[in-house]
Design a protein around this motif. Structure first.
Motif, PDB file in Angstrom:
ATOM      1  N   GLN A   4     -12.690 -39.937  26.318  1.00 30.12           N
ATOM      2  CA  GLN A   4     -12.449 -40.232  27.879  1.00 30.12           C
ATOM      3  C   GLN A   4     -12.485 -41.650  28.310  1.00 30.12           C
ATOM      4  OE1 GLN A   4     -16.048 -37.690  29.191  1.00 30.12           O
ATOM      5  NE2 GLN A   4     -14.419 -36.527  30.121  1.00 30.12           N
ATOM      6  N   ILE A   5     -11.280 -41.738  28.968  1.00 31.25           N
ATOM      7  CA  ILE A   5     -10.982 -43.105  29.287  1.00 31.25           C
ATOM      8  C   ILE A   5     -10.509 -43.147  30.786  1.00 31.25           C
ATOM      9  CG2 ILE A   5      -9.594 -45.559  28.989  1.00 31.25           C
ATOM     10  CD1 ILE A   5      -9.435 -44.640  25.942  1.00 31.25           C
ATOM     11  N   ARG A   6     -11.281 -43.742  31.782  1.00 30.39           N
ATOM     12  CA  ARG A   6     -10.838 -43.675  32.966  1.00 30.39           C
ATOM     13  C   ARG A   6     -10.607 -42.240  33.589  1.00 30.39           C
ATOM     14  NH1 ARG A   6      -8.014 -49.609  34.475  1.00 30.39           N
ATOM     15  NH2 ARG A   6      -9.134 -50.655  32.938  1.00 30.39           N
ATOM     16  N   GLY A   7     -11.188 -41.160  33.256  1.00 29.79           N
ATOM     17  CA  GLY A   7     -10.919 -39.841  33.567  1.00 29.79           C
ATOM     18  C   GLY A   7     -10.048 -39.396  32.748  1.00 29.79           C
ATOM     19  N   PHE A   8      -9.238 -39.880  31.950  1.00 31.26           N
ATOM     20  CA  PHE A   8      -8.197 -39.181  30.993  1.00 31.26           C
ATOM     21  C   PHE A   8      -8.980 -38.553  29.890  1.00 31.26           C
ATOM     22  CE2 PHE A   8      -5.816 -41.957  33.460  1.00 31.26           C
ATOM     23  CZ  PHE A   8      -4.194 -41.533  33.267  1.00 31.26           C
ATOM     24  N   ASP A   9      -9.026 -37.196  29.741  1.00 33.94           N
ATOM     25  CA  ASP A   9      -9.458 -36.644  28.533  1.00 33.94           C
ATOM     26  C   ASP A   9      -8.529 -36.289  27.501  1.00 33.94           C
ATOM     27  OD1 ASP A   9     -12.099 -35.765  29.469  1.00 33.94           O
ATOM     28  OD2 ASP A   9     -11.250 -34.228  30.551  1.00 33.94           O
ATOM     29  N   GLU A 121       5.105 -34.032  42.638  1.00 29.69           N
ATOM     30  CA  GLU A 121       4.567 -32.408  42.863  1.00 29.69           C
ATOM     31  C   GLU A 121       3.934 -32.435  43.811  1.00 29.69           C
ATOM     32  OE1 GLU A 121       4.848 -34.425  39.041  1.00 29.69           O
ATOM     33  OE2 GLU A 121       3.176 -34.671  40.585  1.00 29.69           O
ATOM     34  N   ALA A 122       3.914 -31.003  44.468  1.00 32.12           N
ATOM     35  CA  ALA A 122       3.598 -30.752  46.115  1.00 32.12           C
ATOM     36  C   ALA A 122       2.009 -30.883  45.919  1.00 32.12           C
ATOM     37  CB  ALA A 122       3.856 -29.324  46.264  1.00 32.12           C
ATOM     38  N   ASP A 123       1.077 -30.636  45.041  1.00 35.57           N
ATOM     39  CA  ASP A 123      -0.176 -30.592  45.121  1.00 35.57           C
ATOM     40  C   ASP A 123      -0.966 -31.299  44.119  1.00 35.57           C
ATOM     41  OD1 ASP A 123      -3.268 -30.014  45.403  1.00 35.57           O
ATOM     42  OD2 ASP A 123      -2.688 -27.985  45.895  1.00 35.57           O
ATOM     43  N   PHE A 124      -1.454 -32.419  44.359  1.00 32.18           N
ATOM     44  CA  PHE A 124      -2.438 -33.389  43.170  1.00 32.18           C
ATOM     45  C   PHE A 124      -3.379 -32.930  42.643  1.00 32.18           C
ATOM     46  CE2 PHE A 124       0.042 -36.830  45.801  1.00 32.18           C
ATOM     47  CZ  PHE A 124       1.504 -36.511  45.078  1.00 32.18           C
ATOM     48  N   SER A 125      -4.035 -31.774  43.327  1.00 33.61           N
ATOM     49  CA  SER A 125      -5.345 -31.128  42.740  1.00 33.61           C
ATOM     50  C   SER A 125      -4.906 -30.445  41.387  1.00 33.61           C
ATOM     51  CB  SER A 125      -5.945 -30.196  43.767  1.00 33.61           C
ATOM     52  OG  SER A 125      -5.098 -29.026  43.668  1.00 33.61           O
ATOM     53  N   TRP A 126      -3.758 -30.311  41.030  1.00 33.30           N
ATOM     54  CA  TRP A 126      -3.706 -29.631  39.845  1.00 33.30           C
ATOM     55  C   TRP A 126      -3.533 -30.668  38.566  1.00 33.30           C
ATOM     56  CZ3 TRP A 126      -4.393 -24.776  39.724  1.00 33.30           C
ATOM     57  CH2 TRP A 126      -4.159 -23.893  41.065  1.00 33.30           C
ATOM     58  N   PRO A 127      -4.200 -30.529  37.569  1.00 37.17           N
ATOM     59  CA  PRO A 127      -3.822 -31.486  36.319  1.00 37.17           C
ATOM     60  C   PRO A 127      -2.425 -31.617  35.665  1.00 37.17           C
ATOM     61  CG  PRO A 127      -4.981 -29.470  35.437  1.00 37.17           C
ATOM     62  CD  PRO A 127      -4.681 -29.436  36.840  1.00 37.17           C
ATOM     63  N   VAL A 128      -2.125 -32.750  34.833  1.00 41.62           N
ATOM     64  CA  VAL A 128      -1.279 -32.844  34.049  1.00 41.62           C
ATOM     65  C   VAL A 128      -1.627 -32.923  32.793  1.00 41.62           C
ATOM     66  CG1 VAL A 128       0.784 -34.329  33.203  1.00 41.62           C
ATOM     67  CG2 VAL A 128       0.262 -34.148  35.743  1.00 41.62           C
ATOM     68  N   LEU A 129      -1.037 -31.878  31.849  1.00 40.60           N
ATOM     69  CA  LEU A 129      -1.158 -32.053  30.590  1.00 40.60           C
ATOM     70  C   LEU A 129      -0.135 -32.695  29.614  1.00 40.60           C
ATOM     71  CD1 LEU A 129      -2.930 -29.495  28.211  1.00 40.60           C
ATOM     72  CD2 LEU A 129      -0.570 -29.901  27.674  1.00 40.60           C
ATOM     73  N   SER A 130      -0.558 -33.555  28.720  1.00 37.45           N
ATOM     74  CA  SER A 130       0.516 -34.132  27.813  1.00 37.45           C
ATOM     75  C   SER A 130       0.285 -34.093  26.375  1.00 37.45           C
ATOM     76  CB  SER A 130       0.404 -35.809  28.051  1.00 37.45           C
ATOM     77  OG  SER A 130       1.178 -36.389  27.390  1.00 37.45           O
ATOM     78  N   VAL A 131       1.286 -33.727  25.658  1.00 42.22           N
ATOM     79  CA  VAL A 131       1.248 -33.706  24.255  1.00 42.22           C
ATOM     80  C   VAL A 131       2.106 -34.412  23.426  1.00 42.22           C
ATOM     81  CG1 VAL A 131       1.523 -31.746  22.277  1.00 42.22           C
ATOM     82  CG2 VAL A 131       0.913 -31.094  24.650  1.00 42.22           C
ATOM     83  N   ASN A 143      -4.854 -48.431  37.017  1.00 35.69           N
ATOM     84  CA  ASN A 143      -5.640 -47.992  38.046  1.00 35.69           C
ATOM     85  C   ASN A 143      -4.849 -47.075  39.281  1.00 35.69           C
ATOM     86  OD1 ASN A 143      -7.868 -49.998  37.324  1.00 35.69           O
ATOM     87  ND2 ASN A 143      -5.782 -51.232  37.308  1.00 35.69           N
ATOM     88  N   THR A 144      -5.755 -46.691  40.358  1.00 32.18           N
ATOM     89  CA  THR A 144      -4.947 -45.819  41.219  1.00 32.18           C
ATOM     90  C   THR A 144      -4.015 -46.647  42.210  1.00 32.18           C
ATOM     91  OG1 THR A 144      -6.826 -46.069  42.630  1.00 32.18           O
ATOM     92  CG2 THR A 144      -6.604 -44.137  41.199  1.00 32.18           C
ATOM     93  N   THR A 145      -3.951 -48.008  42.068  1.00 35.72           N
ATOM     94  CA  THR A 145      -2.919 -48.908  42.708  1.00 35.72           C
ATOM     95  C   THR A 145      -2.595 -49.912  41.510  1.00 35.72           C
ATOM     96  OG1 THR A 145      -4.856 -50.532  43.104  1.00 35.72           O
ATOM     97  CG2 THR A 145      -4.428 -48.999  44.576  1.00 35.72           C
ATOM     98  N   ARG A 146      -1.127 -50.338  41.884  1.00 37.54           N
ATOM     99  CA  ARG A 146      -0.600 -51.134  40.742  1.00 37.54           C
ATOM    100  C   ARG A 146      -1.784 -52.386  40.676  1.00 37.54           C
ATOM    101  NH1 ARG A 146       4.060 -50.151  38.976  1.00 37.54           N
ATOM    102  NH2 ARG A 146       5.674 -48.763  40.072  1.00 37.54           N
ATOM    103  N   ASP A 166      -9.826 -37.502  39.292  1.00 43.84           N
ATOM    104  CA  ASP A 166      -9.809 -38.961  39.947  1.00 43.84           C
ATOM    105  C   ASP A 166      -8.866 -39.543  39.344  1.00 43.84           C
ATOM    106  OD1 ASP A 166     -11.923 -38.415  41.883  1.00 43.84           O
ATOM    107  OD2 ASP A 166     -13.132 -39.378  40.307  1.00 43.84           O
ATOM    108  N   ALA A 167      -8.348 -39.278  37.945  1.00 38.67           N
ATOM    109  CA  ALA A 167      -7.494 -39.898  37.110  1.00 38.67           C
ATOM    110  C   ALA A 167      -6.016 -39.264  37.606  1.00 38.67           C
ATOM    111  CB  ALA A 167      -7.728 -39.529  35.675  1.00 38.67           C
ATOM    112  N   ARG A 168      -5.779 -38.189  38.266  1.00 42.50           N
ATOM    113  CA  ARG A 168      -4.459 -37.513  38.458  1.00 42.50           C
ATOM    114  C   ARG A 168      -3.378 -38.543  39.103  1.00 42.50           C
ATOM    115  NH1 ARG A 168      -0.238 -36.119  39.323  1.00 42.50           N
ATOM    116  NH2 ARG A 168       0.644 -34.076  39.826  1.00 42.50           N
ATOM    117  N   LEU A 169      -3.790 -39.483  39.834  1.00 40.78           N
ATOM    118  CA  LEU A 169      -2.888 -40.483  40.363  1.00 40.78           C
ATOM    119  C   LEU A 169      -3.199 -41.640  39.859  1.00 40.78           C
ATOM    120  CD1 LEU A 169      -2.484 -39.093  44.012  1.00 40.78           C
ATOM    121  CD2 LEU A 169      -0.872 -38.982  42.334  1.00 40.78           C
ATOM    122  N   THR A 170      -3.553 -41.855  38.574  1.00 37.36           N
ATOM    123  CA  THR A 170      -3.708 -43.144  38.004  1.00 37.36           C
ATOM    124  C   THR A 170      -2.601 -43.549  37.434  1.00 37.36           C
ATOM    125  OG1 THR A 170      -6.163 -42.956  37.499  1.00 37.36           O
ATOM    126  CG2 THR A 170      -4.791 -44.260  35.868  1.00 37.36           C
TER     127      THR A 170
END
Length: 199
Positions: A4-9, A121-131, A143-146, A166-170
């Motif tokens: 886990q790094i900055r909220g990223f699993d 995306e319309a709703d940032f409460s949903w996660p993003v999954l990356s492979v 960070n959440t800001t540049r 919290d990591a969704r918009l990082t």
């Protein structure tokens, strides 16, 4: 192994070689219906990655801006998201809701992805999954800001990342790939799949 790094699993080595090869076959099937293309940024600069999508909508970029589109640039609907990708999504997010889009990015030697937020995306409460499949990519997390301090790690073939909460918009990006570090893709390079609830 889970990191886990900055909220990223980050699930290191989550997919074994057989599962990775099967996913590459699925992506070839997607690309046969919706061929890879090189998008242009709104600023008129071509992106260094090639891409396609699967699902109800696909991510697209041109001089009109970044957006989701129900059709490939050639006009045909996007193909369905492969079952193996949906199984990963449901298994790691625990969600019943399926993603609307599986974006496929192909990184050739020298390709990169600048620091950005996933915010079309319309709703940032949903996660993003990356492979990650194929050559390793140097993944940078901000960070959440540049600006500010960042952390980096190599994502290798078979690694899966879930970005939510919290990591969704990082801000995050891929600085470079280690071309030739994997034998999964005969011509080398890296495939990255990102599943999003877009609508």
């Amino acid at each position: 192994m889970r990191v886990q790094i900055r909220g990223f699993d980050i699930f290191k080595g989550y997919l074994d070689p057989a599962a990775q090869a099967a996913l590459v076959g699925d992506i070839r099937d997607v690309a046969a219906v919706a061929p890879m293309f090189s998008p242009e940024t709104p600023y008129g600069k071509p992106m260094s990655v090639r891409m396609t999508s699967a699902g109800a909508v696909g991510w697209y970029s041109d001089r009109s801006g970044y957006r989701y589109s129900p059709a490939h640039p050639e006009g045909q609907p996007w193909p369905p998201i492969p079952d193996a990708v949906l199984a990963l999504w449901h298994g790691l997010t625990g969600l019943e809701r399926a993603p609307d889009c599986c974006l496929v990015n192909y990184y050739r030697d020298g390709a990169r992805m600048g620091m950005h937020q996933d915010r079309d995306e319309a709703d940032f409460s949903w996660p993003v999954l990356s492979v990650s499949l194929g050559d390793a990519g140097l993944f940078r997390i901000g960070n959440t800001t540049r600006g500010g301090k960042t952390e980096s790690l190599w994502l290798e073939s078979g690694d899966v990342v879930v970005m939510g909460g919290d990591a969704r918009l990082t801000y995050h990006g891929v600085d470079r790939i280690r071309f030739g570090s994997s034998s999964l893709l005969p011509k080398g390079g890296r495939i990255n799949l990102t599943c999003r609830v877009a609508l």
